[in-house]
Each structure stands twice: as structure tokens, then as C-alpha cells.
Write a protein that holds these residues in place. Structure first.
Motif, mmCIF file in Angstrom:
data_model
loop_
_atom_site.group_PDB
_atom_site.id
_atom_site.type_symbol
_atom_site.label_atom_id
_atom_site.label_comp_id
_atom_site.label_asym_id
_atom_site.label_seq_id
_atom_site.Cartn_x
_atom_site.Cartn_y
_atom_site.Cartn_z
ATOM 1 N N ALA A 98 49.004 29.986 134.296
ATOM 2 C CA ALA A 98 48.569 29.208 133.125
ATOM 3 C C ALA A 98 49.706 28.995 132.136
ATOM 4 O O ALA A 98 49.846 27.904 131.561
ATOM 5 C CB ALA A 98 47.394 29.926 132.451
ATOM 6 N N GLU A 99 50.536 30.014 131.910
ATOM 7 C CA GLU A 99 51.644 29.852 130.973
ATOM 8 C C GLU A 99 52.666 28.846 131.482
ATOM 9 O O GLU A 99 53.184 28.024 130.726
ATOM 10 C CB GLU A 99 52.320 31.204 130.725
ATOM 11 C CG GLU A 99 51.452 32.212 129.984
ATOM 12 C CD GLU A 99 52.199 33.514 129.746
ATOM 13 O OE1 GLU A 99 53.443 33.522 129.916
ATOM 14 O OE2 GLU A 99 51.549 34.521 129.403
ATOM 15 N N LEU A 100 52.949 28.900 132.786
ATOM 16 C CA LEU A 100 53.897 27.947 133.349
ATOM 17 C C LEU A 100 53.315 26.534 133.328
ATOM 18 O O LEU A 100 54.023 25.565 133.022
ATOM 19 C CB LEU A 100 54.248 28.350 134.785
ATOM 20 C CG LEU A 100 55.184 27.398 135.539
ATOM 21 C CD1 LEU A 100 56.546 27.332 134.858
ATOM 22 C CD2 LEU A 100 55.348 27.853 136.991
ATOM 23 N N ASN A 121 59.005 22.533 132.986
ATOM 24 C CA ASN A 121 59.158 23.630 133.933
ATOM 25 C C ASN A 121 58.099 23.605 135.020
ATOM 26 O O ASN A 121 58.367 23.899 136.180
ATOM 27 C CB ASN A 121 59.116 24.971 133.196
ATOM 28 C CG ASN A 121 60.334 25.189 132.331
ATOM 29 O OD1 ASN A 121 61.368 24.553 132.541
ATOM 30 N ND2 ASN A 121 60.226 26.069 131.345
ATOM 31 N N SER A 122 56.857 23.276 134.663
ATOM 32 C CA SER A 122 55.789 23.259 135.656
ATOM 33 C C SER A 122 56.016 22.151 136.684
ATOM 34 O O SER A 122 55.761 22.330 137.874
ATOM 35 C CB SER A 122 54.431 23.088 134.978
ATOM 36 O OG SER A 122 54.344 21.830 134.334
ATOM 37 N N ALA A 123 56.482 21.005 136.233
ATOM 38 C CA ALA A 123 56.754 19.905 137.158
ATOM 39 C C ALA A 123 57.859 20.276 138.132
ATOM 40 O O ALA A 123 57.766 20.008 139.340
ATOM 41 C CB ALA A 123 57.128 18.638 136.385
ATOM 42 N N ALA A 124 58.920 20.898 137.627
ATOM 43 C CA ALA A 124 60.025 21.300 138.501
ATOM 44 C C ALA A 124 59.578 22.363 139.493
ATOM 45 O O ALA A 124 59.907 22.306 140.685
ATOM 46 C CB ALA A 124 61.187 21.815 137.656
ATOM 47 N N ALA A 125 58.806 23.345 139.007
ATOM 48 C CA ALA A 125 58.337 24.408 139.900
ATOM 49 C C ALA A 125 57.393 23.861 140.960
ATOM 50 O O ALA A 125 57.470 24.237 142.142
ATOM 51 C CB ALA A 125 57.645 25.499 139.081
ATOM 52 N N LEU A 126 56.491 22.957 140.572
ATOM 53 C CA LEU A 126 55.543 22.387 141.520
ATOM 54 C C LEU A 126 56.268 21.595 142.606
ATOM 55 O O LEU A 126 55.955 21.707 143.793
ATOM 56 C CB LEU A 126 54.543 21.499 140.786
ATOM 57 C CG LEU A 126 53.501 20.789 141.674
ATOM 58 C CD1 LEU A 126 52.652 21.804 142.414
ATOM 59 C CD2 LEU A 126 52.623 19.878 140.833
#
Length: 897
Positions: free
Chosen positions: A773-775, A781-786
Motif C-alpha cells: 500500500a505504501e509503494l 516508484n509504483s509504476a517503475a516497480a510494477l
């Protein structure tokens, strides 16, 4: 075979190993930068190229395509979401993989403190077991040409559950642990085996092949068989001044060789080029689909034909209430000949069809525009009937497809090709059950005559599958949608022919990828697997895609005790689980195993692949346990167990059986604690209990999947799958995304669900991407991680068949339950237990750990370290259950499930 002991053995039907030499515990890297162990370590560079950004709240669902992101299916890229259309959509683009997927390394967990084991206690894990390659020298050789080959040469096609063999019969045959091998006959690897284009030297007594472990008389060229110790001549070929000269012969220097006889040795055979040899593919397509399903199917079909090699011969058959066979000679319009679907086609109608003026099998390079026109002409079902009540003459359509494969085509009529190379393939794309014509069942399960009609349909489908196998044709069933398919009725058709049965959520990307991979996975036909063992070792059970064969070649040798298995097909995606036992204590220092795979490859050459393995024998139980390969042993146990799990009731019994297996291993191989009835589980088998704990909780035996049809299809796939896919289906692999685009492998525990991280969970047929949830609240950051997680998921499954679903979701969403249910619950364990099995927790602050613990929801599922067995089975009951398992087939060691 008179000399085979009365024992049980198991068979099912078929899956995709990655190329390269396999190793159950191979530690490799997922790119140039290494995976950091502590999260604070800085990688040298990003693992993946910078991904495009999306909004943090745009977590793609399985049914929504997100712009500029890799799609959930392997090898497919899509653009913006597809709107509802009244006309067929254009074909999506399938990208060609540039290189095999890299495999992340396995991190080494810290060693927990020894934990006592009792019949009602938990199971400990400890440090990873040591490996032994079984080095030793041959004894009493007249001339030893292998004294420098001290290590066991493990073949990519054969993986043993241990690299040493116990001499004591009682312990070696302990049913709870067992000893055996996983054999992958069609697995290809690089560099390939050495090729020999001459007849092999074989033992005149038992039929075994000469190999690098044979004793050889240099002066006379005679060689001693490692299986039966018989002395054989070599027609002077093995006469040499020194053993170094003999090493120039491939069979005397390599444990794996291919003897190849090309077609020009066959009378009347006309060799042809590769472009003439591609076996035909016939698509058998359901025309009773609603518009949304049809649109997805059309997109997948358009992309599929675009991906085929230009020389592939294609046929297209539609089925509903009738069967439509499309004619490729009509270039301006989609034209088809129609046959009734309520009965099997007569010989007269088939003769009029295949000897007419139409062209029903045509090379892609000549008919690609016509194929696209045919797919674009498909229209949705127009009658107002429920999906399950629509007439589908699937059985008749398969019969027609088999007929046009056997009949003359535009190419074969010129007299160039005598028979296709490899297996022909029928791929059925179905959205509902077979309810019309032969092999059909009533629309409703409440029909008063349903059980009887289902029994007739089952037998009919099995007979059609066997007939397809006799004609070198494999039938794959790729089903999708929400309509019940009646899996028990259709499965025998795929099994008996050597094909696969796969269920999909829809006809979208994953379905399209599986179309591609189904069409290219065949390696050969006319497959036969022979297994020979030395020193009173025999095959007690085999699980895999075949059946016991009684062949004349075994009768040409006086004492041939080989077990011969007729393979339905020879493909990279399948393997055989072979269980081995001894008839008495072993006296020799080494035992030998020889596996021979005979088949015809796609180039019409006859191949005999000979794999010879030598394993040392030991008296020490500890030395044996140190050589056990936990992952191979777990897969063998799982396949033997799943063979008996026919339904949900059996699955519950098998979960109890796993508990008893673990207890029995502790009693037989563990050590009893002083002044206690508790047993320590052997520390050498540290991974095995956890792997089996995953098995009993997961979709194969657990209750994660909602419908028994889904579990049945999954078990069937597992019983025939390669080692790589089987291992992932037993125990998921957990990879956490780190800063800089690197990934760290973690134990598959729920403690990996940290709110500031992204996690990839690979469970074989499903891959899940979980965003904390925090990411997720951090847009960039969430887009890059996904994007990085999606790229990793596609790389890991690039060569896998069936292609898995790839689902992405956020922490706290309803779909997150798919992820949570596959993780071992460890959040209620004491801190020292958590850190022992999950050392990454030591990097968290007290505040972070408290926050992590507060995120978990209480439920009753016990953790691995706190499991208290409630199994009612006693040790005697376990022995009885094992005896029943062995008696499943009293005469044949090969079972069909």
C-alpha cells in the motif's frame, strides 16, 4: 514381462523446461548486478530499462489492458484498452523472445536452531543440504577408460532424487522418502549430445548399450556390460593400443549420446528438405461464442497465424451444430464445406470431401490472407440460448480434422512427402461442452440418463484419442470462458493422444500465447522409453504421459529386464517420474542406470538417445541423506501422491498421507532425542518438509481453487510436467523488488508482504505481482516497480507451457487473496522462529516490524513451524496406505490416471 515384480506404477498425461543444463539448486544471476541481501545495498545499475510511468492507482486487472506496459501474457504487447466492437478486431502483435529467461539465484536462509520432532509436533528446517557428485573409481576393470571421470555426470534429461544409493534394502526402499528419477525424454539443451551415425554396440544378453563405464579388453576389443556383467564383442572396433584412443569414441567418453539413422537407409524413402517436413496443424474452433469472447478469440487467431513459419500447413474447421471445413482455394471469400454434426462422417462423405477440388491444408506462405479472411468472417452466436445449452459437435469436428490430415493435400498430392515429420497437431478452441453428436453429453447434469451417457462419451473420446495417437496426431484442448466445459468427458481425448488440456479465463493474451506454444512444442513421434538397472534394482512405479509397451525388440535378447514405455508424444514439456527399489541388499560399490529414448524427429530421422548414469553406493545413512536432492525428491513424492488424488475426498486423504510421510521420514532417518519420544528431523533434508508443506496447502491438494474441474486439469498437467514447472507448481518462488531494479529471492512466507515493497510470486501456472500500500501510493516508484515486476514475470515464464496467468494487484484488494493464500503464514510465530527462516527481518526496525505485524488478518490456518498434526493415520495405517498405493495396479508398473 515375466521378470517384472508385481508392483504399482503411475501414468497420466503431459509440460516447458527452460533450455540449458538443469540443476535443481542452480545458483545463477538475473542480470549483471547481483541481488542484494540487505535492502540497503546499492546495485551497480538498474536491472531493467526505465519503464514508462502510470498512475499509482492504475493497477491493471486481468481483463484490462494498460497502455505502454507489458501485458499479462508472455510475448504479447497491446495498446490501449479495446472497446466493445461489432466488427472483429485487428490482430495483436506477438513479440519474439530474444533470449531465454534468466533465473535468479537462491538466497541461503540462516540456520534455525534444532527443533525436536514428535508425532504431533512441528518440523524444523536447517541449513541447505550438502551435495555429493558421487565420485569414485570403477573396480576390477580389465582396462578402465573412465578413471579420470570421477564425478557423476548428471544428464540434463535425468535428475535423480539422490546422488548416492543406500546398500541396505530396508532403508533404501523406505516408501516415505523413496528413491527415483525424473526423466525428460524430449528435453533439448545446448550444447547438444554427441551424435553417432552408425549402429550401436549392444549387450547380447540384456540389450544394454556400450557406454563410458564399461570394462574393455584393449587387445580383443571385448566389453563388459555394466547391467548384467556379460562379455560382448565389438567387431574389433574397441581394439586400441591405449585407453586414450578409445576416448575418441563418443559412446566411451560421454554419458549421453544420440545414435541417428537418417531416412536414406529406409527402402523407398525419399529424403526431403526441412521446408517440406512441417507437420500440419488444424484449428478446430467453437462457433457458439458470444461477441466478447469471439472478439478475443479472433485477435488471438490472427496473431497466431502471423507467428507460424511460412511452410507450416494449416487447416481450419469450425463446429457448432454442423462441421464447416474451410477451403483455401477460394481467395476472395471465406468458403467452407459443411458436414452434419449429429453423427460421425461416413467414408463416402469424407472421400467426397478430401478427393474433391478444395484445398483444406495449405502452407501459410500461400494462404495467410485467406486465413485472416476466414477469422474475420466469424460471427457471434445468434440464438437466444444459454452457453451450456448450445449444440457443439466437438467429437465430429475432431474426426473430420483427423481425416483431412490423413487425406491428400496440395503438397502431398505431388508425391514428395511420404509422411509428415513429427506429430501432426489438432488444436481445439472450445468455449463450452460437447453436447451434440458422438462423444456428447446432455446439456444438464440433472438429466436422468446423464451418468450412462457420460460413460459412453468418455469411452468414445478415449477411443478417438487412441486413434489419433496411432495416426501420429496430437489433440490439444484449449478451453476458455465461463461456461462449464465438462472436463471429465473431454480430458481422455487429450490424454490418449498425447496432448494437453488447458483452461483459461478468456480467449485473450494468455490463450493466444498458448496457441503459439502448443503449435511448436513437439519434438518427435513414435516414442519409446527403455529403462535398465543393475544390481537387483527395479522400476516399481512410473508416472507420466505413456503406457507400458510390449515390444518385439526386447525378445531378441535372452535376459532383457528393461521396462519399455510407449510415449504418446516426445516433447520438451513432459517428464516421467520413475520410482526405483531394490530386491535385496546391494554388494557392489556402484550401481548403473541406462535410459534409452527412441523416437522419430521432425526431420524423419530415427534417434536413439542413450543416457547412462553411475551412482556410488554407501552404508552410511548420513552420507546418503547429504546426497538427497530435496527439490527432486519433493517433486517425485508429489507426483506419486497426486496420482491418487482423483477428487476432493482423495485430496484430503493425500494431505494426511503427506503428514504421515514426514513423520515416517523422521522415525526412519532422524535421531531420537535423549530421554524423550521426540525425533529430530534429519538436518540433511532441510528443504523437504517446507516443500511438502507448500504442496498440501497449494492448489494441487488444497482448497485454493474453487471448482473440481480446475483442480482436475491442474493435476493432469502436473503429473506430466517437466521438473522445472513441477517444482514451481509444488512450491512458489518469491522475489522482492529492490531499488535499482534488482530482485531478491525470499522464502515464500507472508512476512514478505511489506507495505513499501513489490513482490513477484511464481506458482507455475500462475504468477502474481503484489504491490504494498505504501509503494502503491508513490506514483512514480509504483509504476517503475510494477513495470520491472511484469518484465521479470515474462522473462521467468518465457519458455513455459502452458503460459501462466500474470495478475497484478494492490495490498488490501480482493484479488490479493490469490497471493496471500499461497504463502506460508508465519506472522504468528515467535520472533526467533521468524528470523531463523526469514533472516531479512533483521534489517527492519522495531517500529517497522510492529507495523508489519499489524497488517495481518487473523485466521486459523497454522504456520509451518507451529503445525500440530491432527491426522488420524497411525504408522500402521500409513504402511497399509502405501501397500494400497503399490497395489493400485498389481501387474503393470505404469498407470494411466
Amino acid at each position: 514381462m515375466a521378470n517384472q515384480p508385481q508392483s504399482s506404477v503411475g501414468y497420466s498425461v503431459t509440460i516447458t523446461p527452460s533450455p540449458g543444463t538443469p540443476s535443481p539448486r542452480l545458483d545463477t544471476k538475473l542480470g549483471t548486478p547481483p541481488f542484494p541481501t540487505p535492502p540497503s545495498s546499492s546495485p551497480s545499475g538498474p536491472r531493467f530499462p526505465p519503464p514508462p510511468l502510470i498512475q499509482s492507482n492504475q493497477i491493471p486487472s486481468p481483463s484490462i489492458k494498460t497502455p505502454n506496459l507489458p501485458s499479462p501474457a508472455n510475448g504479447i504487447r497491446t495498446g490501449s484498452p479495446v472497446p466493445r466492437m461489432s466488427t472483429p478486431p485487428g490482430p495483436p502483435v506477438f513479440s519474439s523472445p530474444l533470449q531465454p529467461a534468466a533465473v535468479p539465484f537462491r538466497t541461503s536462509p540462516a540456520t534455525p536452531q534444532p527443533v525436536a520432532f514428535s508425532l504431533g509436533s512441528s518440523l524444523p528446517t536447517s541449513s541447505p543440504p550438502h551435495f555429493s557428485n558421487g565420485s569414485a573409481e570403477l573396480q576390477h576393470q580389465i582396462s578402465d577408460i573412465t578413471e579420470e571421470l570421477a564425478h557423476v555426470a548428471e544428464s540434463p534429461n535425468v535428475l535423480f532424487s539422490a546422488h548416492k544409493v543406500l546398500k541396505q534394502k530396508k532403508l533404501a526402499n523406505a516408501p516415505s522418502l523413496g528413491f527415483g528419477a525424473l526423466v525428460s525424454p524430449g528435453r533439448e539443451f545446448s550444447p547438444g549430445p554427441q551424435i553417432i551415425q552408425r549402429d550401436p554396440h549392444r549387450c547380447q544378453n540384456c540389450g544394454a548399450y556400450a557406454n563410458l563405464y564399461c570394462n574393455i579388453l584393449l587387445g580383443s576389443g571385448q566389453w563388459q556390460c555394466v547391467i548384467c556383467r556379460n562379455l560382448n564383442g565389438s567387431e574389433g572396433e574397441y581394439i586400441a593400443p591405449s585407453k586414450e584412443e578409445l576416448r575418441n569414441l563418443p559412446e566411451l567418453s560421454s554419458p549421453l549420446v544420440d545414435y541417428i539413422q537418417t531416412g536414406n537407409k529406409r527402402p523407398g524413402f525419399i529424403p526431403v528438405s526441412e521446408s517440406r517436413m512441417s507437420a500440419p496443424i488444424v484449428l478446430v474452433i467453437d462457433e457458439c461464442l458470444d461477441e466478447p469472447h469471439l472478439q478475443h478469440l479472433q485477435s488471438s487467431l490472427h496473431a497466431f497465424v502471423d507467428s507460424l513459419p511460412p511452410t507450416t500447413r494449416l487447416g481450419i474447421v469450425l463446429f457448432g451444430r454442423t462441421v464447416s471445413v474451410y477451403d483455401f482455394s477460394e481467395e476472395s471469400t471465406a468458403s467452407a464445406d459443411v458436414l452434419p454434426g449429429d453423427r460421425s462422417p461416413s467414408q463416402e462423405s469424407l472421400k467426397a470431401l478430401i478427393y474433391g477440388t478444395g484445398i483444406y491444408l495449405s502452407p501459410i506462405h500461400a494462404s495467410l490472407p485467406v486465413a485472416h479472411a476466414i477469422f474475420s468472417s466469424l460471427r457471434p452466436y445468434k440464438l437466444n440460448l444459454p452457453e451450456a445449452s448450445r449444440d457443439r459437435c466437438l467429437g465430429t469436428a475432431v474426426e473430420v480434422a483427423m481425416a483431412i490430415i490423413q487425406g491428400p493435400s496440395a503438397e502431398m498430392s505431388r508425391g514428395v512427402v511420404k509422411r509428415p515429420g513429427g506429430n501432426s497437431r489438432i488444436i481445439v478452441c472450445a468455449g463450452g461442452p460437447s453436447t451434440h453428436g458422438p462423444g456428447s453429453v446432455p446439456y444438464s447434469l440433472s438429466h436422468p440418463n446423464y451418468p450412462h451417457m457420460e460413460k459412453i462419451a468418455l469411452k468414445w473420446m478415449e477411443n478417438r484419442g487412441r486413434e489419433a495417437h496411432r495416426r501420429n496426431t496430437v489433440v490439444d484442448l484449449l478451453c476458455a470462458g465461463t461456461c462449464p466445459i465438462r472436463v471429465p468427458v473431454l480430458q481422455p481425448l487429450a490424454k490418449a493422444s498425447g496432448g494437453v488440456f488447458v483452461l483459461h479465463d478468456d480467449f485473450g493474451e494468455a490463450f493466444g500465447v498458448n496457441l503459439q506454444r502448443a503449435s511448436t512444442r513437439a519434438a518427435g513421434s513414435h516414442g519409446l522409453l527403455e529403462i535398465r538397472c543393475s544390481d537387483n534394482i527395479f522400476v516399481s512405479q512410473v508416472v507420466g504421459p505413456g503406457e507400458e509397451a510390449h515390444i518385439d525388440s526386447l525378445e531378441t535378447f535372452k535376459n532383457d529386464g528393461a521396462l519399455a514405455i510407449q510415449m504418446h508424444s516426445v516433447e520438451e514439456t513432459q517428464s516421467f517420474a520413475v520410482s526405483l527399489e531394490t530386491r535385496g541388499d546391494i554388494k557392489s560399490d556402484f550401481v548403473y542406470f541406462q535410459f534409452v529414448i527412441q523416437y522419430s524427429n521432425i526431420y524423419q530421422a530415427d534417434v536413439s538417445r542413450v543416457i547412462t548414469v553411475r551412482l556410488p553406493t554407501v552404508d552410511s545413512v548420513s552420507a546418503y541423506l547429504e546426497s538427497v536432492q530435496d527439490e527432486v525428491a519433493a517433486v517425485l513424492i508429489a507426483k506419486r501422491t497426486l496420482l491418487r488424488a482423483k477428487d476432493s475426498t482423495d485430496a484430503l486423504d493425500m494431505r494426511r498421507m503427506i503428514d504421515e510421510r514426514i513423520k515416517d521420514i523422521a522415525n526412519k532417518f532422524g535421531s531420537q532425542m535423549p530421554k524423550s519420544k521426540l525425533y529430530r528431523f534429519p538436518k540433511e533434508l532441510s528443504l523437504l518438509p517446507e516443500l511438502l508443506f507448500h504442496l498440501r496447502r497449494g492448489p494441487l491438494l488444497g482448497s485454493i481453487l474453487g471448482h473440481e474441474d480446475e483442480r482436475s486439469v491442474l493435476r493432469s498437467l502436473f503429473l506430466n510436467a517437466s521438473f522445472d514447472l513441477s517444482l514451481r507448481m509444488v512450491a512458489p518462488r518469491c522475489l522482492m523488488h529492490r531499488e535499482g531494479g534488482t530482485f531478491e529471492e525470499l522464502p515464500a512466507y507472508d512476512l514478505s508482504m511489506q507495505s513499501d515493497a513489490a513482490v513477484v510470486l511464481d506458482h507455475g501456472t500462475d504468477v502474481f505481482i503484489w504491490l504494498g500500500a505504501e509503494l502503491a501510493a508513490q506514483e512514480g516508484n509504483s509504476a517503475a516497480a510494477l513495470a520491472a515486476c511484469r518484465t521479470l514475470a515474462e522473462e521467468l515464464t518465457e519458455m513455459r507451457f502452458p503460459a501462466p496467468r500474470i495478475l497484478a494487484f494492490k495490498e488490501g484488494s480482493s484479488q490479493a487473496r490469490y497471493f496471500v493464500s499461497r504463502l506460508i503464514p508465519a506472522h504468528k510465530d515467535p520472533p526467533y522462529e521468524q528470523e531463523a527462516r526469514f533472516p531479512q527481518l533483521r534489517t527492519l526496525t522495531t517500529e517497522q516490524r510492529t507495523k508489519l505485524k499489524s497488517n495481518f488478518i487473523h485466521f486459523d490456518d497454522p504456520s509451518f513451524s507451529a503445525t500440530a498434526s491432527t491426522s488420524p493415520l497411525s504408522a500402521r495405517a500409513f504402511d497399509s496406505a502405501i501397500a494400497a498405493e503399490r497395489a493400485t495396479s498389481s501387474n503393470c508398473p505404469v498407470l494411466c490416471c
